[in-house]
Write an enzyme that holds these catalytic residues in place. Structure first.
Site, PDB file in Angstrom:
ATOM      1  N   HIS A 106       0.518  -0.046 -13.418  1.00 50.93           N
ATOM      2  CA  HIS A 106       1.175  -1.330 -13.664  1.00 50.93           C
ATOM      3  C   HIS A 106       2.689  -1.104 -13.748  1.00 50.93           C
ATOM      4  O   HIS A 106       3.129  -0.160 -14.409  1.00 50.93           O
ATOM      5  CB  HIS A 106       0.651  -1.948 -14.968  1.00 50.93           C
ATOM      6  CG  HIS A 106       1.173  -3.321 -15.194  1.00 50.93           C
ATOM      7  ND1 HIS A 106       0.630  -4.440 -14.598  1.00 50.93           N
ATOM      8  CD2 HIS A 106       2.251  -3.754 -15.904  1.00 50.93           C
ATOM      9  CE1 HIS A 106       1.323  -5.506 -14.944  1.00 50.93           C
ATOM     10  NE2 HIS A 106       2.311  -5.121 -15.732  1.00 50.93           N
ATOM     11  N   ASN A 126       1.875   2.999  -2.546  1.00 47.23           N
ATOM     12  CA  ASN A 126       1.272   3.967  -3.490  1.00 47.23           C
ATOM     13  C   ASN A 126       0.015   4.582  -2.912  1.00 47.23           C
ATOM     14  O   ASN A 126      -0.221   5.787  -3.059  1.00 47.23           O
ATOM     15  CB  ASN A 126       0.952   3.293  -4.825  1.00 47.23           C
ATOM     16  CG  ASN A 126       2.147   3.243  -5.744  1.00 47.23           C
ATOM     17  OD1 ASN A 126       2.555   4.267  -6.282  1.00 47.23           O
ATOM     18  ND2 ASN A 126       2.730   2.065  -5.890  1.00 47.23           N
ATOM     19  N   GLU A 149       6.687   5.506  -9.645  1.00 47.60           N
ATOM     20  CA  GLU A 149       5.258   5.508  -9.314  1.00 47.60           C
ATOM     21  C   GLU A 149       4.928   6.650  -8.350  1.00 47.60           C
ATOM     22  O   GLU A 149       3.956   7.373  -8.553  1.00 47.60           O
ATOM     23  CB  GLU A 149       4.856   4.155  -8.715  1.00 47.60           C
ATOM     24  CG  GLU A 149       4.984   3.031  -9.719  1.00 47.60           C
ATOM     25  CD  GLU A 149       4.554   1.676  -9.187  1.00 47.60           C
ATOM     26  OE1 GLU A 149       4.071   0.870  -9.996  1.00 47.60           O
ATOM     27  OE2 GLU A 149       4.703   1.415  -7.980  1.00 47.60           O
ATOM     28  N   GLY A 204       0.806  -1.233   0.000  1.00 49.54           N
ATOM     29  CA  GLY A 204       0.000   0.000   0.000  1.00 49.54           C
ATOM     30  C   GLY A 204       0.830   1.270   0.000  1.00 49.54           C
ATOM     31  O   GLY A 204       0.327   2.338   0.346  1.00 49.54           O
ATOM     32  N   ASN A 259      -5.654   2.146 -13.249  1.00 46.23           N
ATOM     33  CA  ASN A 259      -4.711   1.188 -12.684  1.00 46.23           C
ATOM     34  C   ASN A 259      -3.280   1.655 -12.935  1.00 46.23           C
ATOM     35  O   ASN A 259      -3.001   2.324 -13.921  1.00 46.23           O
ATOM     36  CB  ASN A 259      -4.922  -0.186 -13.353  1.00 46.23           C
ATOM     37  CG  ASN A 259      -4.021  -1.250 -12.765  1.00 46.23           C
ATOM     38  OD1 ASN A 259      -3.828  -1.322 -11.548  1.00 46.23           O
ATOM     39  ND2 ASN A 259      -3.444  -2.079 -13.618  1.00 46.23           N
ATOM     40  N   LEU A 312      -4.465  -6.805  -6.938  1.00 49.43           N
ATOM     41  CA  LEU A 312      -3.966  -7.949  -7.700  1.00 49.43           C
ATOM     42  C   LEU A 312      -5.029  -8.931  -8.185  1.00 49.43           C
ATOM     43  O   LEU A 312      -4.690  -9.977  -8.721  1.00 49.43           O
ATOM     44  CB  LEU A 312      -2.891  -8.686  -6.879  1.00 49.43           C
ATOM     45  CG  LEU A 312      -1.742  -7.790  -6.418  1.00 49.43           C
ATOM     46  CD1 LEU A 312      -0.666  -8.602  -5.704  1.00 49.43           C
ATOM     47  CD2 LEU A 312      -1.121  -6.999  -7.564  1.00 49.43           C
TER      48      LEU A 312
END
Ligand code: GAR
Length: 185
Positions: free
Chosen positions: A99, A14, A169, A12, A97, A81
């Protein structure tokens, strides 16, 4: 103020970054939905005082009902996921999303977290990166909103690559989310 909900399955980091940077400034994070009772994101949600909703595979209908009540402007998958069922996708407007590869490379079933970075190294790729995309019924195939790439260093390991990808990210995901929210009608 705009509203978002976040889905996460693992650490978690992000999700926390999106909360630390923007929660109560540009949007409120109404809830984090999590499918893994051992996920690190649970401790983060508690510490950050964001409602955490743990759910099982047979509870997607309840999840849909609960999100309809929250009525978010955007649904964000930040390290989630499971494949998203088509009922869910057709119920909501925009789902985003992140990735950890340059899609369409290294996407699809089984391609998440460290598996992705292992496959990139095994394949002797020269670069990898992140893809931020809309979610549709086909795993990792929705419209690409943003990509950023980095070079693979000599002697790179899946772990060192994962760290670099996470930094990308943290740098770009919040900014792309804000752009999307501003575009939301
Ligand atoms: C992130 O690197 C994200 O891109 C990846 O999982 C990690 C979650 O890290 N997502 C996928 O692999 C989706 N297929 P976090 O829990 O620390 O945010």
């Amino acid at each position: 103020m705009k509203k978002v909900v976040i889905f996460a399955s693992g650490s978690g980091s992000n999700a926390e970054n999106l909360i630390q940077l923007h929660h109560n400034k540009f949007y409120t994070v109404e809830a984090i939905f999590c499918n893994n009772e051992f996920a690190g994101v649970i401790e983060r949600a508690n510490r950050l005082k964001i409602p955490l909703k743990l759910f099982k595979r047979n509870e997607w209908n309840e999840v849909i009902t609960s999100i309809k009540e929250l009525n978010p402007d955007l649904i964000i998958l930040a390290g989630f996921l499971w494949k998203i069922p088509s009922d869910f996708i057709s119920s909501f407007n925009r789902i985003i999303n992140i990735h950890p590869s340059l899609l369409p490379k290294f996407g699809g079933k089984g391609m998440y977290g460290i598996n992705v970075h292992q496959a990139v190294i095994d394949n002797q790729e020269k670069e990898s990166g992140i893809t931020i995309h809309l979610v549709n019924e086909h795993y990792d195939e929705g419209e690409v909103l943003f990509q950023a790439a980095i070079k693979i260093a000599k002697g790179e390991t899946p772990e060192s690559l994962a760290n670099k990808i996470h930094e990308l990210e943290y740098q770009y995901f919040p900014e792309i989310i804000l752009k999307e929210i501003e575009n939301e009608k």
